[in-house]
Structure formats: C-alpha cells, structure tokens
Write an enzyme that holds these catalytic residues in place. Structure first.
Site, PDB file in Angstrom:
ATOM      1  CB  SER A  42      -0.970   0.015   1.176  1.00  0.00           C
ATOM      2  OG  SER A  42      -0.296   0.232   2.386  1.00  0.00           O
ATOM      3  CE  LYS A  90      -3.109   2.127   4.664  1.00  0.00           C
ATOM      4  NZ  LYS A  90      -2.624   1.160   3.721  1.00  0.00           N
TER       5      LYS A  90
END
EC number: 3.4.21.-
Length: 183
Positions: A42, A90
């Site tokens: 990711s 993230k």
C-alpha cells in the site's frame, strides 16, 4: 577465591545494569519512539519498493504526535478503524478543515472534520485507507515515520510530501480566516 569475587561483581554489575536499562528502554519505546516493520504494497514506492522480499523497517516518532502535531505529507502509524488490533501505515493527505477529492469513497468530496485526518496509501489500488473508511480520528495516530532504518541500503530520513494530484482542494478554516482578515 578471586574467581568467586570476580563472578559476584560481574553478576551484581549485570543485574544493576539490567534494572536500569529495562525501565529506560520501556519508557523510550512507550513515550518517544518505536520501530515497525512495514508489510504489504500500500505504501509503494515510498516504503517497501522491493515488495515482501525486503520489507522496510521504520522508526516511528511518538513524541511528535503526542500533541497532535501532524502535517500533510507525514507518514503515520494509526490503529485501523476497522480492526483495532491492527496498525496501518499511511500518508496524511488532509488535515482538519481540508476539502479532499476522494478516490472511490461514498462521497466525491469530503471536508475533513475537526480532530481528524484523511490518510491514503501511495499505491492507491492496493490500499485500505480513508477512501474505504473515511476520516480518521487524531486519537488513533500512534507515531510519525521519521526514518527508514532497515535494510541498510535504504537508510534515510522520511520527509513529508503529498503527491501533486492528491493535494487538498481547499482548507475551509484557512479560507475563512483569509476572508475575514482585517489587515
């Protein structure tokens, strides 16, 4: 006889060092910083560019997020809003007051509420992020990634950056301040 005295002194030094080192280490890991292995795709290419063959290990700074000092572009570790047993890493795309153009979220545009962040993975097709679960509470942030510390070939400081196509459209709070500024 001299051997016995040496052994006792060595043992006492070890025990006293141990009882000092353990609390100091626990305090540092609890309050200042800790390390985490980054798994998955990711955050590619920023983290784990080689995939699972050589996962990055990052230093996460807890101190900088204690007073919610998080800015756009920071890479942060947060408790997953969908699975509180899991931490995810993230990039911060938007802070409170920002208007974000989403990528597949139920609303095309979102204003990030007070006390929240909009976080996304750098590899959009392989990321479970705010586009799936919405804005994230600042209280879920555990640390800000400051350095890649493993593998040695990737040792580097992590600088905040937001991809140009993911910048917020507008910060509502800042726009209101500019509109009513009496200067």
């Amino acid at each position: 006889m001299a051997q016995t005295g040496f052994g006792r002194r060595y043992f006492k030094a070890f025990v006293s060092g141990f009882f000092v080192a353990v609390p100091v280490t626990v305090t540092v890991l609890d309050r200042l910083a800790y390390v985490a292995r980054v798994e998955g795709a990711s955050m590619q290419p920023s983290l784990n560019p080689d995939g699972e063959s050589s996962p990055d290990v990052v230093l996460l700074n807890r101190w900088s997020v204690r007073n919610y000092h998080v800015q756009r572009g920071d890479i942060v570790s947060v408790l997953s809003p969908k699975n509180p047993q899991q931490k995810i890493i993230k990039r911060v795309i938007g802070i409170e007051g920002d208007f974000i153009k989403t990528l597949g979220y139920k609303n095309r545009y979102v204003r990030v509420p007070d006390g929240h962040l909009w976080i996304e993975g750098d590899h959009h097709g392989h990321s479970f992020d705010s586009n799936a679960f919405g804005p994230v509470s600042l209280g879920l942030v555990h640390g800000r990634a400051s350095h890649i510390i493993w593998p040695p070939s990737r040792w580097q400081r992590i600088e905040p950056s937001v991809p140009p196509d993911r910048r917020p459209l507008l910060n509502w709070d800042r726009a209101a301040e500019d509109k009513y500024d009496d200067d």
